[in-house]
Design a protein around this motif. Structure first.
Motif, PDB file in Angstrom:
ATOM      1  N   UNK A  77       1.166  -1.440   0.093  1.00 50.04           N
ATOM      2  CA  UNK A  77      -0.130  -0.087   0.104  1.00 50.04           C
ATOM      3  C   UNK A  77       0.886   1.319   0.329  1.00 50.04           C
ATOM      4  N   UNK A  78       0.674   2.167  -0.766  1.00 50.49           N
ATOM      5  CA  UNK A  78       1.246   3.271  -1.191  1.00 50.49           C
ATOM      6  C   UNK A  78       0.449   4.437  -0.457  1.00 50.49           C
ATOM      7  N   UNK A  79       1.044   5.041  -0.252  1.00 50.07           N
ATOM      8  CA  UNK A  79      -0.100   6.863  -0.336  1.00 50.07           C
ATOM      9  C   UNK A  79       0.764   7.802  -0.254  1.00 50.07           C
ATOM     10  N   UNK A 136      -1.902  -1.290  -4.015  1.00 48.67           N
ATOM     11  CA  UNK A 136      -1.952  -0.161  -3.759  1.00 48.67           C
ATOM     12  C   UNK A 136      -2.430   0.544  -3.801  1.00 48.67           C
ATOM     13  N   UNK A 137      -2.220   1.704  -4.281  1.00 46.88           N
ATOM     14  CA  UNK A 137      -1.790   3.398  -4.713  1.00 46.88           C
ATOM     15  C   UNK A 137      -3.096   3.834  -4.269  1.00 46.88           C
ATOM     16  N   UNK A 138      -2.629   5.104  -3.956  1.00 49.06           N
ATOM     17  CA  UNK A 138      -4.157   6.379  -3.390  1.00 49.06           C
ATOM     18  C   UNK A 138      -4.019   7.809  -2.749  1.00 49.06           C
ATOM     19  N   UNK A 139      -4.168   8.159  -2.806  1.00 46.60           N
ATOM     20  CA  UNK A 139      -4.336   9.449  -2.276  1.00 46.60           C
ATOM     21  C   UNK A 139      -4.894   8.956  -0.788  1.00 46.60           C
ATOM     22  N   UNK A 140      -5.356   9.131   0.786  1.00 48.57           N
ATOM     23  CA  UNK A 140      -5.180   8.844   1.715  1.00 48.57           C
ATOM     24  C   UNK A 140      -6.700   9.807   1.573  1.00 48.57           C
TER      25      UNK A 140
END
Length: 212
Positions: free
Chosen positions: A54-56, A183-187
């Motif tokens: 997971x990358x935020x 998973x990558x995303x803006x938190x």
């Protein structure tokens, strides 16, 4: 054993090293943070680290670009592989993910370029592998069901916007030993699977934080 030709050695090096593939087959120059995600994916695929990543991050840190690189590397270098690519809205697929894959396909080393066909929402490889992009929403979780492969790489962009029921379907697909879920995303939310990855479920993830 017969000595490998220069092209054969190049192909082996690309297979064994995601970093080498990015630097030499794509002639890309990753940022320090992109190298962190490259290493995390490599270690997961090699079975040396947790299978969930997971990358935020905020916008503009290169996470979508890294997913495009991963699509091409995994599809070209693994056997019997599938690469499902998910996003919460069609615009993310049509305007970000697929154009980024198309862009880097054009930069591919000639040895690989003709082995890849980028279509509107899928990527086909001459070795029989396939990547396919889908919108993931709670109204149609069956759209991401039934995905199984010897080598499986789930790439989930803007994961904060993906409903939990989709992650339940993804979990059901992880029946083979060789899988990685990125998973990558803006938190942007304080509930859901992506948020939980950095809190109550953090023991199950490789966690990265890209500073914008």
């Amino acid at each position: 054993m017969p000595r490998l030709t220069k092209e054969q050695k190049f192909a082996v090096d690309c297979r064994d090293s995601f970093k080498f593939f990015v630097e030499e087959a794509l002639k890309a120059t990753p940022s320090t943070q992109q190298y962190e995600l490259i290493d995390a994916i490599q270690n997961s695929v090699d079975g040396k680290a947790k299978r969930h990543i997971a990358t935020r991050s905020a916008h503009g840190t290169g996470k979508t670009t890294t997913l495009a690189w991963a699509t091409l590397w995994f599809g070209l270098t693994r056997s019997e592989a599938k690469i499902p690519i998910l996003a919460p809205v069609q615009a993310q697929i049509a305007k970000q993910l697929m154009p980024e894959i198309r862009k880097w396909h054009q930069k591919l080393f000639p040895l690989f370029k003709d082995s890849v066909e980028v279509q509107a929402q899928s990527v086909r490889f001459s070795n029989g592998n396939e990547a396919f992009a889908k919108v993931a929403n709670a109204d149609n979780p069956e759209s991401v069901a039934g995905v199984h492969a010897k080598n499986l790489l789930w790439l989930i962009d803007e994961a904060s916007g993906i409903p939990d029921v989709i992650f339940e379907v993804i979990q059901g697909s992880l029946t083979e030993e060789n899988f990685t879920v990125v998973m990558t995303s803006n938190p942007t939310r304080v509930t859901g699977t992506f948020y939980d990855a950095f809190h109550k479920s953090r023991a199950h993830y490789q966690l990265l934080h890209f500073n914008s």
